[in-house]
Design an enzyme around this catalytic site. Structure first.
Site, PDB file in Angstrom:
ATOM      1  N   ARG A 177       0.843  -1.190   0.000  1.00  0.00           N
ATOM      2  CA  ARG A 177       0.000   0.000   0.000  1.00  0.00           C
ATOM      3  C   ARG A 177       0.880   1.241   0.000  1.00  0.00           C
ATOM      4  NH1 ARG A 177      -3.342  -2.808  -1.636  1.00  0.00           N
ATOM      5  NH2 ARG A 177      -5.371  -3.317  -0.739  1.00  0.00           N
ATOM      6  N   HIS A 236      -0.771   0.041  -9.800  1.00  0.00           N
ATOM      7  CA  HIS A 236      -1.476  -0.880  -8.901  1.00  0.00           C
ATOM      8  C   HIS A 236      -2.005  -2.100  -9.672  1.00  0.00           C
ATOM      9  CE1 HIS A 236      -3.949  -1.148  -4.924  1.00  0.00           C
ATOM     10  NE2 HIS A 236      -3.699  -2.356  -5.418  1.00  0.00           N
TER      11      HIS A 236
HETATM   12  P1  NDP Z   1      -1.631 -11.678   4.999  1.00  0.00           P
HETATM   13  O1  NDP Z   1      -2.622 -11.180   5.988  1.00  0.00           O
HETATM   14  O2  NDP Z   1      -1.726 -13.078   4.533  1.00  0.00           O
HETATM   15  O3  NDP Z   1      -0.154 -11.477   5.573  1.00  0.00           O
HETATM   16  C1  NDP Z   1       0.227 -10.322   6.270  1.00  0.00           C
HETATM   17  C2  NDP Z   1       1.655 -10.506   6.805  1.00  0.00           C
HETATM   18  O4  NDP Z   1       2.074  -9.246   7.347  1.00  0.00           O
HETATM   19  C3  NDP Z   1       1.739 -11.527   7.936  1.00  0.00           C
HETATM   20  O5  NDP Z   1       2.942 -12.248   7.842  1.00  0.00           O
HETATM   21  C4  NDP Z   1       1.758 -10.643   9.184  1.00  0.00           C
HETATM   22  O6  NDP Z   1       2.434 -11.184  10.298  1.00  0.00           O
HETATM   23  C5  NDP Z   1       2.534  -9.450   8.673  1.00  0.00           C
HETATM   24  N1  NDP Z   1       2.255  -8.267   9.509  1.00  0.00           N
HETATM   25  C6  NDP Z   1       1.057  -7.681   9.749  1.00  0.00           C
HETATM   26  N2  NDP Z   1       1.206  -6.645  10.606  1.00  0.00           N
HETATM   27  C7  NDP Z   1       2.524  -6.602  10.929  1.00  0.00           C
HETATM   28  C8  NDP Z   1       3.294  -5.801  11.785  1.00  0.00           C
HETATM   29  N3  NDP Z   1       2.753  -4.807  12.510  1.00  0.00           N
HETATM   30  N4  NDP Z   1       4.610  -6.057  11.889  1.00  0.00           N
HETATM   31  C9  NDP Z   1       5.174  -7.071  11.184  1.00  0.00           C
HETATM   32  N5  NDP Z   1       4.511  -7.877  10.346  1.00  0.00           N
HETATM   33  C10 NDP Z   1       3.187  -7.648  10.220  1.00  0.00           C
HETATM   34  O7  NDP Z   1      -1.699 -10.656   3.777  1.00  0.00           O
HETATM   35  P2  NDP Z   1      -1.433 -10.961   2.219  1.00  0.00           P
HETATM   36  O8  NDP Z   1      -0.083 -11.559   2.099  1.00  0.00           O
HETATM   37  O9  NDP Z   1      -2.573 -11.684   1.618  1.00  0.00           O
HETATM   38  O10 NDP Z   1      -1.474  -9.475   1.614  1.00  0.00           O
HETATM   39  C11 NDP Z   1      -0.607  -8.448   2.052  1.00  0.00           C
HETATM   40  C12 NDP Z   1      -1.030  -7.104   1.464  1.00  0.00           C
HETATM   41  O11 NDP Z   1      -0.729  -7.036   0.076  1.00  0.00           O
HETATM   42  C13 NDP Z   1      -2.552  -6.828   1.487  1.00  0.00           C
HETATM   43  O12 NDP Z   1      -2.966  -6.393   2.771  1.00  0.00           O
HETATM   44  C14 NDP Z   1      -2.685  -5.735   0.438  1.00  0.00           C
HETATM   45  O13 NDP Z   1      -2.559  -4.451   1.027  1.00  0.00           O
HETATM   46  C15 NDP Z   1      -1.489  -5.969  -0.499  1.00  0.00           C
HETATM   47  N6  NDP Z   1      -1.912  -6.362  -1.846  1.00  0.00           N
HETATM   48  C16 NDP Z   1      -1.504  -5.607  -2.915  1.00  0.00           C
HETATM   49  C17 NDP Z   1      -1.859  -5.954  -4.195  1.00  0.00           C
HETATM   50  C18 NDP Z   1      -1.383  -5.177  -5.376  1.00  0.00           C
HETATM   51  O14 NDP Z   1      -1.850  -5.442  -6.491  1.00  0.00           O
HETATM   52  N7  NDP Z   1      -0.452  -4.258  -5.220  1.00  0.00           N
HETATM   53  C19 NDP Z   1      -2.715  -7.117  -4.464  1.00  0.00           C
HETATM   54  C20 NDP Z   1      -3.082  -7.851  -3.279  1.00  0.00           C
HETATM   55  C21 NDP Z   1      -2.691  -7.469  -2.012  1.00  0.00           C
HETATM   56  P3  NDP Z   1       1.884 -12.486  11.086  1.00  0.00           P
HETATM   57  O15 NDP Z   1       2.213 -13.633  10.148  1.00  0.00           O
HETATM   58  O16 NDP Z   1       2.688 -12.518  12.322  1.00  0.00           O
HETATM   59  O17 NDP Z   1       0.412 -12.287  11.282  1.00  0.00           O
HETATM   60  C1  OXD Z   2      -5.796  -6.019  -3.150  1.00  0.00           C
HETATM   61  C2  OXD Z   2      -5.251  -5.103  -4.123  1.00  0.00           C
HETATM   62  O1  OXD Z   2      -5.765  -5.731  -1.959  1.00  0.00           O
HETATM   63  O2  OXD Z   2      -5.560  -5.238  -5.319  1.00  0.00           O
HETATM   64  O3  OXD Z   2      -6.271  -7.102  -3.566  1.00  0.00           O
HETATM   65  O4  OXD Z   2      -4.486  -4.194  -3.781  1.00  0.00           O
END
Ligand code: NDP
Ligand code: OXD
Length: 314
Positions: A229, A277
């Site tokens: 993000r 994006h």
């Molecule tokens: P998940 O919820 O599966 O994974 C999130 C990870 O981030 C986990 O390992 C979590 O740790 C870690 N995390 C969360 N908060 C913290 C923190 N405060 N400190 C350290 N680590 C933290 O999410 P996804 O992998 O499915 O997606 C991640 C992000 O990717 C989405 O939220 C979205 O914003 C973005 N995205 C972007 C896209 C694009 O096209 N650019 C498309 C899809 C998604 P823990 O394992 O300990 O819970």
């Molecule tokens: C998502 C994205 O969160 O597209 O899936 O960013």
């Protein structure tokens, strides 16, 4: 008949209409325009499939049974102070979306690793020059966030021979990945990362995390990839790190304001590669299948899958 409110300003409604009709003819897709014109009563809405809805929308829907995020992220929903938090919320988890993100991460890690930004600059100068090239095993890639997306990218980078580290909120053991967690683990994680990838969810803890202090803890000349993000990044700090050479290059897919305003410094910065994006766009086929499955589960009194923990914020 089940009434589903669909809202997205970036998706073509027809794709979704067709996809729902193909699978379940008893789902009536309606939009905000139908609601605002009075063609559909707010009380009639059973479910909402949303991407960046206007604030206050879900609070207007008294009969709502669940909120489905149209993407993997849910920050676009949690930013609404009046969000209905008393109904379940789900997000998209789809192997094809994950594969797209991994392609994006691998593509740009390889560009940084193989110094493509330097070769692009040399080409513009008409210069034929070979640069020193470390092995993948000599290059450490660090991934902030090792969830569904970061975990898959880590596996793919490991298979290419990179030294991979991961940083998470809670402790995890991941084969082949050097793991760090929490504030206490961040310094040691950053100190070795030559290519830093952000795949964190946007939460109160992670907003602005990519700032001058964090960037200064990377080895000089590191590269940065943000596919999570825009609000993870303090833009002025990132530009300053690129200008001083602390960062060699950055690849950015996401921004504070999208589309990125034309006068933003990222557009023409020689060390920035940007994309609109598109790292991993939701596929309507997968999302509709998941939403239909979850509607079925909820109607049968079962828990939906890919449920979000609203207290944790991701
Ligand atoms: P998940 O919820 O599966 O994974 C999130 C990870 O981030 C986990 O390992 C979590 O740790 C870690 N995390 C969360 N908060 C913290 C923190 N405060 N400190 C350290 N680590 C933290 O999410 P996804 O992998 O499915 O997606 C991640 C992000 O990717 C989405 O939220 C979205 O914003 C973005 N995205 C972007 C896209 C694009 O096209 N650019 C498309 C899809 C998604 P823990 O394992 O300990 O819970
Ligand atoms: C998502 C994205 O969160 O597209 O899936 O960013």
């Amino acid at each position: 008949m089940i009434t589903l409110l669909f809202h997205s300003e970036v998706d073509r409604r027809e794709w979704w209409d067709d996809e729902f009709a193909r699978h379940r003819g008893d789902i009536n897709l309606v939009t905000l325009a139908d609601l605002d014109s009075g063609a559909v009563a707010a009380e009639a809405i059973d479910y909402a499939l949303l991407w960046k809805p206007p604030a206050g929308l879900t609070a207007r829907l008294p009969g709502l049974k669940a909120i489905f995020s149209l993407g993997a992220g849910i920050d676009h929903l949690l930013s609404d102070p009046d969000l209905r938090r008393d109904v379940p919320m789900t997000r998209v988890v789809d192997p094809n979306l994950t594969a797209r993100m991994t392609e994006y991460v691998v593509l740009h890690v390889l560009r940084h690793h193989r110094r493509q930004h330097d070769y692009d600059a040399l080409q513009r100068l008409g210069k034929w020059r070979a640069l020193a090239q470390p092995l993948a095993s000599e290059r450490r890639v660090g991934i902030l966030g090792l969830g569904v997306l970061g975990g898959d990218a880590a596996r793919a980078l490991g298979a290419l021979g990179f030294a991979v580290s991961g940083w998470t909120r809670t402790a995890h053991a991941v084969p082949g990945v050097e793991m760090f967690h929490g504030a206490a683990g961040l310094d040691a994680f950053l100190g070795a990362c030559e290519i830093l990838v952000c795949l964190l969810p946007l939460t109160a803890e992670t907003e602005g995390i990519i700032n001058a202090g964090l960037l200064a803890r990377l080895p000089r000349g590191a590269s940065f990839i943000n596919a999570a993000r825009g609000r993870h990044v303090v833009d002025a700090d990132l530009l300053a790190a690129l200008d001083t050479g602390q960062l060699a290059a950055a690849t950015l897919d996401v921004f504070h304001v999208e589309p990125l305003p034309q006068d933003h410094g990222f557009w023409h910065h020689p060390k920035v590669t940007l994309t609109p994006h598109i790292a991993a766009v939701t596929d309507p086929r997968a999302c509709v299948a998941q939403v239909i499955g979850n509607i079925g589960r909820i109607e049968r009194g079962e828990a939906p899958i890919n449920l979000v923990d609203l207290r944790r914020g991701y």
